[in-house]
Motif scaffolding. Structure first.
Motif, short mmCIF file in Angstrom:
data_model
loop_
_atom_site.label_atom_id
_atom_site.label_comp_id
_atom_site.label_asym_id
_atom_site.label_seq_id
_atom_site.Cartn_x
_atom_site.Cartn_y
_atom_site.Cartn_z
N GLY A 151 -107.48 -26.03 5.99
CA GLY A 151 -107.40 -25.39 7.31
C GLY A 151 -106.37 -26.09 8.18
O GLY A 151 -105.61 -25.45 8.93
N CYS A 152 -106.32 -27.42 8.08
CA CYS A 152 -105.33 -28.21 8.84
C CYS A 152 -103.93 -27.84 8.40
O CYS A 152 -103.03 -27.63 9.22
N MET A 153 -103.74 -27.75 7.07
CA MET A 153 -102.41 -27.43 6.53
C MET A 153 -101.98 -26.04 6.98
O MET A 153 -100.84 -25.82 7.39
N MET A 154 -102.90 -25.08 6.89
CA MET A 154 -102.58 -23.68 7.21
C MET A 154 -102.13 -23.56 8.67
O MET A 154 -101.08 -23.00 8.96
N SER A 155 -102.94 -24.13 9.59
CA SER A 155 -102.60 -23.96 11.01
C SER A 155 -101.34 -24.74 11.38
O SER A 155 -100.53 -24.30 12.20
N SER A 156 -101.14 -25.90 10.75
CA SER A 156 -99.93 -26.69 11.03
C SER A 156 -98.69 -25.99 10.50
O SER A 156 -97.64 -25.98 11.17
N ALA A 157 -98.80 -25.39 9.31
CA ALA A 157 -97.66 -24.67 8.74
C ALA A 157 -97.29 -23.49 9.65
O ALA A 157 -96.11 -23.25 9.93
N ILE A 158 -98.30 -22.77 10.12
CA ILE A 158 -98.02 -21.62 11.01
C ILE A 158 -97.34 -22.10 12.29
O ILE A 158 -96.33 -21.54 12.72
N ALA A 159 -97.87 -23.18 12.88
CA ALA A 159 -97.28 -23.69 14.12
C ALA A 159 -95.82 -24.11 13.89
O ALA A 159 -94.93 -23.83 14.71
N ALA A 160 -95.56 -24.76 12.74
CA ALA A 160 -94.19 -25.22 12.45
C ALA A 160 -93.25 -24.03 12.30
O ALA A 160 -92.12 -24.05 12.80
N LEU A 161 -93.71 -22.98 11.63
CA LEU A 161 -92.84 -21.81 11.44
C LEU A 161 -92.64 -21.06 12.76
O LEU A 161 -91.55 -20.56 13.03
N LEU A 162 -93.67 -21.01 13.60
CA LEU A 162 -93.49 -20.42 14.93
C LEU A 162 -92.46 -21.23 15.72
O LEU A 162 -91.64 -20.69 16.45
N ALA A 163 -92.48 -22.55 15.54
CA ALA A 163 -91.52 -23.42 16.24
C ALA A 163 -90.09 -23.11 15.80
O ALA A 163 -89.15 -23.28 16.57
N HIS A 164 -89.93 -22.65 14.56
CA HIS A 164 -88.61 -22.26 14.07
C HIS A 164 -88.24 -20.84 14.51
O HIS A 164 -87.18 -20.34 14.14
N GLY A 165 -89.15 -20.16 15.21
CA GLY A 165 -88.84 -18.83 15.72
C GLY A 165 -89.28 -17.68 14.83
O GLY A 165 -88.91 -16.53 15.06
N TRP A 166 -90.06 -17.99 13.78
CA TRP A 166 -90.54 -16.91 12.89
C TRP A 166 -91.54 -16.04 13.64
O TRP A 166 -92.25 -16.51 14.54
N ASP A 167 -91.64 -14.76 13.22
CA ASP A 167 -92.71 -13.95 13.80
C ASP A 167 -94.02 -14.29 13.10
O ASP A 167 -94.02 -14.91 12.03
N LEU A 168 -95.12 -13.89 13.73
CA LEU A 168 -96.43 -14.39 13.28
C LEU A 168 -96.77 -13.93 11.86
O LEU A 168 -97.26 -14.73 11.06
N VAL A 169 -96.51 -12.67 11.54
CA VAL A 169 -96.89 -12.17 10.20
C VAL A 169 -96.14 -12.96 9.12
O VAL A 169 -96.73 -13.41 8.13
N ALA A 170 -94.84 -13.16 9.32
CA ALA A 170 -94.04 -13.90 8.34
C ALA A 170 -94.52 -15.35 8.25
O ALA A 170 -94.62 -15.92 7.16
N ALA A 171 -94.86 -15.94 9.39
CA ALA A 171 -95.31 -17.34 9.41
C ALA A 171 -96.63 -17.48 8.65
O ALA A 171 -96.80 -18.40 7.84
N VAL A 172 -97.55 -16.56 8.90
CA VAL A 172 -98.86 -16.64 8.24
C VAL A 172 -98.71 -16.42 6.73
O VAL A 172 -99.32 -17.11 5.92
N THR A 173 -97.86 -15.47 6.35
CA THR A 173 -97.65 -15.18 4.92
C THR A 173 -97.09 -16.40 4.20
O THR A 173 -97.58 -16.80 3.14
#
Ligand code: PLP
Length: 265
Positions: free
Chosen positions: A224-246
């Motif tokens: 769970g920690c990895m998943m939420s951190s990975a999403i936050a990092a990808l959002l920080a790079h400007g990815w949209d949410l669906v792409a970040a979560v995938t």
């Protein structure tokens, strides 16, 4: 373009064994090409067998950690993990509400993987009332979504309703992680015998069902920690949410797969 990596702040618990919490967050944030800053909410005493205790931070000591960091660095995304007390939940909500911090990716850490309670009941209430309406995304697993919504989840239909309910309760977007709900693919289908790990994302009303192959591996801590951190990092790079979560889901699947090889090796 600036060559500096974006900074992601994790506000989470410290697991000295490195399986979960801040250490797992920092490792993931770095893997995704961001720089991690970290504020600790609780110093836990644990290993893979269980949690043997914890010393929680106060609102004052959490603020004392965060203020010098935000004074100096541009925090582009925030990931929130273990928030054990109502006092800490209120303080984080205040920081987001007053625009000191960006809207976070919130992983509601209610229990450890071994089943120990990591959040006081009043803190859960505060999380729902104060923090939920401020998040960019909340990422409960099925047992966490059941506690937050009060509804039982036994399949994709209930995952959809629970995500919609959490949006009604104030969340902008919801990712319900189906890792606790192994879905057998229909008998007679070509893929019969395989199982799926289905996650459901409701991004501001748009629902995506994210399918992934079930990996038969011993339970991995910190997913769970990895998943939420990975999403936050990808959002920080400007990815949209669906792409970040995938992409985050693929990353966690690879980590689970790798842990399987390690445990066999
Ligand atoms: N954060 C801390 C400090 C923890 O100790 C745990 C579990 O023990 C978690 C988060 C949640 O871990 P997981 O990512 O396995 O849900």
């Amino acid at each position: 373009m600036s060559s500096q990596p974006p900074v992601v702040l994790t506000i989470a618990g410290f697991d000295p064994s490195g399986g979960a919490g801040i250490i797992a967050d920092i490792r993931t944030i770095a893997q995704f090409g961001c720089r991690a800053a970290a504020a600790m909410t609780s110093l836990t005493f644990q290993n893979a067998a269980g949690v043997f205790g914890a010393t929680h931070e106060t609102a004052k000591s959490l603020l004392a950690q965060i203020i010098p960091v935000i004074a100096e660095q541009n925090i582009v995304a925030v990931k929130i993990g273990m928030l054990p007390t109502a006092e800490l939940v209120s303080e984080v909500a205040r920081l987001v509400r007053e625009n000191h911090l960006p809207a976070p990716v919130l992983d509601p850490v209610l229990k450890s993987s071994a089943g120990d309670e990591l959040m006081e009941p009043e803190a859960i209430q505060s999380l729902v009332h104060q923090l939920l309406p401020l998040v960019r995304l909340i990422t409960p697993n099925i047992p966490e979504a059941e506690v937050l919504t009060g509804a039982q989840i036994s399949g994709e239909r209930e995952m959809r309703s629970a995500a919609a309910k959490l949006r009604e309760m104030g969340a902008r977007s919801v990712l319900i992680k189906g890792g606790h709900l192994k879905q057998e693919l229909g008998a007679g289908s070509q893929e019969s015998g395989l199982a799926e790990a289905v996650d459901l994302l409701n991004d501001e009303g748009e629902v995506s069902v994210l399918e992934g192959e079930w990996i038969d591996a011993p339970p991995v801590r910190g997913t769970g920690c990895m998943m939420s951190s990975a999403i936050a990092a990808l959002l920080a790079h400007g990815w949209d949410l669906v792409a970040a979560v995938t992409a985050a889901k693929e990353y966690v699947a690879t980590e689970i797969q790798n842990s399987k090889f390690k445990s066999q090796g």
